[in-house]
Scaffold this active site. Structure first.
Site, PDB file in Angstrom:
ATOM      1  N   ASN A  35       0.853  -1.270   0.099  1.00 16.21           N
ATOM      2  CA  ASN A  35      -0.052   0.027  -0.199  1.00 16.21           C
ATOM      3  C   ASN A  35       0.728   1.200   0.062  1.00 16.21           C
ATOM      4  O   ASN A  35       0.348   2.419  -0.176  1.00 16.21           O
ATOM      5  CB  ASN A  35      -0.767  -0.029   1.082  1.00 16.21           C
ATOM      6  CG  ASN A  35      -0.233   0.197   2.666  1.00 16.21           C
ATOM      7  OD1 ASN A  35       0.985   0.136   2.535  1.00 16.21           O
ATOM      8  ND2 ASN A  35      -1.140   0.180   3.596  1.00 16.21           N
ATOM      9  N   TYR A  51      -7.702 -11.461  -3.406  1.00 18.37           N
ATOM     10  CA  TYR A  51      -8.223 -12.304  -4.392  1.00 18.37           C
ATOM     11  C   TYR A  51      -7.457 -12.771  -5.568  1.00 18.37           C
ATOM     12  O   TYR A  51      -7.640 -11.879  -6.606  1.00 18.37           O
ATOM     13  CB  TYR A  51      -9.785 -12.218  -4.606  1.00 18.37           C
ATOM     14  CG  TYR A  51     -10.685 -11.998  -3.344  1.00 18.37           C
ATOM     15  CD1 TYR A  51     -11.081 -12.931  -2.815  1.00 18.37           C
ATOM     16  CD2 TYR A  51     -11.247 -10.846  -3.119  1.00 18.37           C
ATOM     17  CE1 TYR A  51     -12.176 -12.978  -1.891  1.00 18.37           C
ATOM     18  CE2 TYR A  51     -11.879 -10.602  -2.038  1.00 18.37           C
ATOM     19  CZ  TYR A  51     -12.364 -11.780  -1.130  1.00 18.37           C
ATOM     20  OH  TYR A  51     -13.108 -11.543  -0.085  1.00 18.37           O
ATOM     21  N   LEU A 101       5.276 -10.092   4.111  1.00 16.98           N
ATOM     22  CA  LEU A 101       6.295  -8.981   4.637  1.00 16.98           C
ATOM     23  C   LEU A 101       5.450  -7.817   5.296  1.00 16.98           C
ATOM     24  O   LEU A 101       6.320  -6.657   5.545  1.00 16.98           O
ATOM     25  CB  LEU A 101       7.431  -8.994   3.878  1.00 16.98           C
ATOM     26  CG  LEU A 101       8.571  -9.732   3.988  1.00 16.98           C
ATOM     27  CD1 LEU A 101       8.291 -11.153   3.478  1.00 16.98           C
ATOM     28  CD2 LEU A 101       9.669  -9.372   3.069  1.00 16.98           C
ATOM     29  N   TYR A 115       3.545  -3.025  17.705  1.00 18.32           N
ATOM     30  CA  TYR A 115       4.129  -3.914  16.732  1.00 18.32           C
ATOM     31  C   TYR A 115       4.555  -5.128  17.437  1.00 18.32           C
ATOM     32  O   TYR A 115       4.377  -6.345  16.831  1.00 18.32           O
ATOM     33  CB  TYR A 115       5.336  -3.045  16.233  1.00 18.32           C
ATOM     34  CG  TYR A 115       6.509  -3.698  15.452  1.00 18.32           C
ATOM     35  CD1 TYR A 115       6.014  -4.088  14.074  1.00 18.32           C
ATOM     36  CD2 TYR A 115       7.527  -4.333  15.787  1.00 18.32           C
ATOM     37  CE1 TYR A 115       6.913  -4.561  13.190  1.00 18.32           C
ATOM     38  CE2 TYR A 115       8.471  -4.906  15.010  1.00 18.32           C
ATOM     39  CZ  TYR A 115       8.047  -5.056  13.549  1.00 18.32           C
ATOM     40  OH  TYR A 115       8.892  -5.851  12.774  1.00 18.32           O
ATOM     41  N   TYR A 129      -3.502 -21.869  12.398  1.00 24.16           N
ATOM     42  CA  TYR A 129      -3.978 -22.470  11.213  1.00 24.16           C
ATOM     43  C   TYR A 129      -3.237 -23.488  10.855  1.00 24.16           C
ATOM     44  O   TYR A 129      -3.666 -24.613  10.261  1.00 24.16           O
ATOM     45  CB  TYR A 129      -3.721 -21.285  10.003  1.00 24.16           C
ATOM     46  CG  TYR A 129      -4.915 -20.429   9.757  1.00 24.16           C
ATOM     47  CD1 TYR A 129      -5.635 -20.686   8.646  1.00 24.16           C
ATOM     48  CD2 TYR A 129      -5.268 -19.339  10.708  1.00 24.16           C
ATOM     49  CE1 TYR A 129      -6.677 -19.670   8.371  1.00 24.16           C
ATOM     50  CE2 TYR A 129      -6.300 -18.619  10.314  1.00 24.16           C
ATOM     51  CZ  TYR A 129      -7.037 -18.745   9.207  1.00 24.16           C
ATOM     52  OH  TYR A 129      -8.142 -17.884   8.878  1.00 24.16           O
TER      53      TYR A 129
END
Length: 325
Positions: free
Chosen positions: A40, A70, A79, A151, A165
């Site tokens: 971004n 997607y 990262l 952080y 997961y």
């Protein structure tokens, strides 16, 4: 799940326009992979990937990982997250969203695609460590409500998500705890000690040390770090991490300041300021696991890496403002 129509690996790198991400992408392209770089540009910079703009196997997508993504890929390196105190404390809420929501979105994508996924974690999960050097078995000493917590705790939560997961969905995960890394393409205003010292020395400004300079860090050159990341990613499913990736050579901040002034030929004085809250006193990786499980250890000396970084900033500083992204 590998795509059936193409034998070439298509790899997603989130945060790919950042300092470390751009070096990782260079290496992946060099070995023949196809890259989707997502960033971004909050702390990343197009300058880091300009040289890849016309590369036939490189694609850039401006996207915030706090929103679902997607795409169809074969591997993922996550990262995406501001990594220097100046940047992650600028918008702490967005920082923790990037760490946690970003991890959820990346893991959801990997689950759908049944692909391998890498998490760039950090030595900051150890906090102000009471164990030295820091092995992966150490659970850390982190202030959960301090100014660095967005952080530190964001990355700790991301690790939790990765391993949940893995346990719940059988996802193939790789988690690296990255220690202080430096090299070309660091942002000149990112507030990290190596870039701060070099920029101040080259400009003839006083070198600013926070605290008395006796605190220690262990600095890993970016080429070594990327080699460790690639080696970890290419291990079998039995190696999940977390694995420390960093240089175990420990130096004081004062010694780093002295070395920087010597190597730049600067006449800068050294001045001292108050130590920020929760700043770690010591940081040194135990890389026993990296050696045994990954077959990796750093090879670039601090002095050699500093010279490459100084040369980069010498060329960069006349061209850009330190406030430019």
């Amino acid at each position: 799940m590998a795509r059936l129509y193409d034998s070439r690996r298509r790899i997603l790198v989130t945060g790919g326009a950042g300092f470390i991400g751009s070096h990782l992408i260079d290496r992946l392209l060099k070995r023949g992979d196809e890259i989707l770089c997502v960033d971004n540009l909050f702390t990343g910079s197009k300058r880091n990937i300009d040289h890849l703009a016309k590369h036939p196997r490189f694609e850039f997508m401006r996207h915030d990982v706090t929103f679902p993504l997607y795409v169809e890929v074969d591997e993922i390196y996550n990262l995406a997250c501001p990594a220097s105190p100046v940047h992650y404390q600028y918008d702490p809420v967005q920082t923790i969203k990037t760490a946690v929501h970003g991890a959820i979105n990346v893991l959801g994508l990997a689950k759908r695609l049944k692909c391998k996924v890498f998490q760039a974690s950090t030595s900051e999960v150890y906090g102000d460590a009471s164990v030295h050097p820091q092995p992966e078995s150490y659970w850390g000493n982190v202030n959960p409500i301090g100014p660095r917590s967005c952080y530190d705790e964001g990355k700790r939560c991301a690790e939790t998500l990765f391993f949940d997961y893995h346990r719940q969905h059988g996802l193939w995960v790789k988690v690296a705890r990255i220690f202080n890394t430096f090299g070309p393409r660091m942002h000149p205003a990112d507030g990290r000690v190596v870039s701060n010292f070099i920029v101040q020395a080259l400009r003839g400004e006083p070198i600013t040390i926070f605290g008395d300079g006796s605190q220690t860090r262990s600095f890993c050159y970016v080429d070594d770090l990327v080699s460790g990341m690639l080696r970890l990613m290419d291990t079998g499913p039995e190696v999940t991490g977390p694995v420390n990736i960093g240089n175990p050579r420990e130096v004081t901040i004062r010694r780093l300041a002295e070395l920087t002034t010597q190597m730049t030929g600067s006449g800068s004085d050294i001045i001292y300021r108050d130590l920020p809250q929760d700043d770690p006193r010591h940081r040194q990786p135990d890389i026993t696991l990296a050696k045994r499980l990954v077959g990796w250890e750093p090879t670039v000396t601090l002095e050699a890496g500093l010279q490459q970084t100084i040369d980069y900033f010498k060329a960069l500083l006349p061209k850009v403002s330190t406030n430019s992204p």
